[in-house]
Motif scaffolding. Sequence first.
Motif, short mmCIF file in Angstrom:
data_model
loop_
_atom_site.label_atom_id
_atom_site.label_comp_id
_atom_site.label_asym_id
_atom_site.label_seq_id
_atom_site.Cartn_x
_atom_site.Cartn_y
_atom_site.Cartn_z
N LYS A 240 0.79 -1.14 0.01
CA LYS A 240 0.03 0.02 -0.05
C LYS A 240 0.89 1.20 0.02
O LYS A 240 0.55 2.13 -0.67
N LEU A 241 2.02 1.20 0.70
CA LEU A 241 2.82 2.36 0.60
C LEU A 241 3.55 2.57 -0.41
O LEU A 241 3.59 3.68 -0.90
N ALA A 242 3.70 1.50 -1.13
CA ALA A 242 4.40 1.73 -2.64
C ALA A 242 3.48 2.37 -3.36
O ALA A 242 3.77 3.23 -4.09
N GLU A 243 2.09 2.22 -3.32
CA GLU A 243 1.11 2.46 -4.20
C GLU A 243 0.62 3.94 -4.10
O GLU A 243 0.84 4.65 -4.82
N LEU A 244 0.98 4.14 -2.70
CA LEU A 244 0.71 5.80 -2.34
C LEU A 244 1.96 6.46 -2.74
O LEU A 244 1.81 7.72 -2.95
N ALA A 245 2.91 6.02 -2.60
CA ALA A 245 4.14 6.69 -2.95
C ALA A 245 4.46 6.89 -4.46
O ALA A 245 5.01 7.97 -4.85
N PHE A 246 4.05 5.97 -5.27
CA PHE A 246 4.43 5.88 -6.87
C PHE A 246 3.23 5.95 -7.59
O PHE A 246 3.24 5.81 -8.87
N LYS A 247 1.86 5.86 -6.92
CA LYS A 247 0.82 6.01 -7.98
C LYS A 247 -0.17 7.10 -7.42
O LYS A 247 -0.17 7.65 -6.21
N ASP A 248 -0.70 7.75 -8.28
CA ASP A 248 -1.86 8.97 -8.27
C ASP A 248 -3.04 7.96 -7.85
O ASP A 248 -3.67 7.35 -8.58
N LEU A 249 -3.74 8.50 -6.74
CA LEU A 249 -4.92 7.73 -6.35
C LEU A 249 -6.17 7.77 -7.00
O LEU A 249 -7.06 6.83 -7.32
N GLN A 250 -6.38 9.20 -7.90
CA GLN A 250 -7.22 9.27 -8.68
C GLN A 250 -7.53 8.60 -9.94
O GLN A 250 -8.49 8.14 -10.18
#
Length: 678
Positions: A240-250
């Motif tokens: 999840k941290l990797a997704e938050l760090a490297f992906k735009d949530l919208q």
Amino acid sequence: MSAVLHFYLMFSGAMVTVSIITAILLCSRLGRRQHTELKFWVCTTALLAAIHEYYLYIFFSGASLESMVLAAKYLNVTALWIMPTVVLLITRLTGYLYSPVAITVTLLFCLSVSIYEVISAIPIPFSAMPEIKTINTFWGSAVPILTGPSSLLGSIRNLAFIACQLWYLCSMLMYVRSNKDVRSQFFIGYMILSSILFLHDILVVFGFINSVFISLLGVLVLIGYFAIRLIVEHDSMQVKLAELAFKDLQTGLPNRAQMVKSLESEKWLLMERASIAFWIVDIDHFSRYNRTFGRKVGNRILRRIATQLKSVAETHQIKLAKLDIDQFLLVCCGETNNEEFIHQVAISVQYAAQQEIFIDQRDFKPTCTIGMAVLRSEEVREPEELFGFAEQAIAHAKQFSKSNIVRLEESDLHRSRYEQSLMKSLQDALDDFLLQAFFQPQISASGELYGAEVLVRWHSKQGFIPPCDFIPLAEKYGLIHKLGSQILEKSLTAIHKYQNQLLKKDFRLSINVSSWELGRPSYVSDILRLFEKYNVSPALYTLEVTESAMMHDIDKSIEKLLELKQHGFRIALDDFGTGYSSLSYLTKLPLDILKIDKAFVKQMDCEAEVMFVKGIHDISLSCNLVTLVEGIESEFQVNALLAMGIKYFQGYYFSRPLPFEEFESLYLSPSRKAISKL
């Protein structure tokens, strides 16, 4: 070694392992931020359980009555402390039935019984010294146990165990009834297991069955379950941290950090390429969608645009990332010498971003501005530098032609690099107080010194930097307050010793006030504080403001100027005729002086311009203002202005701006020579 001994020795080692793993998670960077309290109690309980299982191993080794009695005593102590830690663990985790008072009472009970157990010669469960008895397990193994008459304290302890189990079972039940999350699934599973073991414990306590695997087996399962849960959550959290760090949530697109990471991983490829191309897309007026239709609709529009841009990126095999709320960046490290390809990508991107979108029976037709550039690979030494160029490209595109495709050319990049270099040098110059205050004399019609304008000059290592180059930069990057304050302080320091002499002659130093300074809420108090600090009277100064500086908020500007005038400052309207030139507000402003801009003086050989200057002077007279003309460079201009009745002048015809030492020598010192060109 029997199976029972193997079992307890294995579980002892397992609990030690669990406590070590949990302690590592607790001490790690992630551990300090996620489930810290949970990990602490799991670690503590696992350590207690490990000690308990080891004493069970010693107990069932059955070497002698003395060793079994001693092992039983320490078993009782560790068992006592495991139960409250489990209660703490679950009640804190669920948030239900957590009672500091009840926990304190339980801990005091455990402490009292533990002390009694340590000093007593007989284990708590027995009222007399027990005997060794051998029983057979259901799989046929013979194991030794202690038997003897039960004690009252032992019965109370057993009831306390049952109460603790009921306590945390009810806590989990209350959580499950109120929540439907992943944690609830865990509690349901554990409640089923605990209920079976709880029934087993009741049967053992009341003597209905004999059991080697006593109630603490449930605690061991609990600890193991929690440990597995923590490890799974740790891995899940990392994802999840990797997704938050490297992906735009919208939009689900890579973000700025992922683009940097991607470019870093291909840095060797960037160095091999002669150039790098990029396209930055800005959705026009996107904030209006959010304000008018709400953020949910705005986010859906962004997701549609992102999907379409992703298709373009995949088709042309280029990188795509979301930079800002409404900005996307596409980067290509190959085929950058192919102008047709670069143009085709820009057209495809524009078409994709401006596709008609239907949401909730509404038809949206977004438009976008695209900035693009092709950079030499040596210009992008680090991936982060690419974003700087992208920001410049989109700013240039918006300024040049909004809702269009605009290319940032080499000349624009050169100017931008010069601006960045100059900005850095300006910051250093301000930090080191290297900017200088120069003084340009203002002369009256009688040839006497009327006043002087304080001007900023910067002689850098590269030579003289014109004010028209660095003052707009200072305003753009928020350094104008610091610059204005430094120049004012330098003028105050220089003129302080002459103030009594100059006040008698009604001499005034004029200093420019930018729109940024006048717009600052604390400007009046800040400038008064400086005058108080240097013990200089405001009556010695004229503040020059431009028409545009006051137009941001005319009412506030008038209010501030009136307050400044009450403290003794004179107010001059600078560059009159080049701004709004509205006569409707001219009479409302608390002005003393009207300065005619040099742009009109340069055209004095034209009859129309002469009449225009005369008209401004007539307006000034009708408003009871003093007229001062700047930018005078010839005798012809002086004579023409004198003929109009203008009495105050400033310009290179009389004197260039001077450093204070030279200005002092020529105009202020007792040995000065009278200088007049009138």
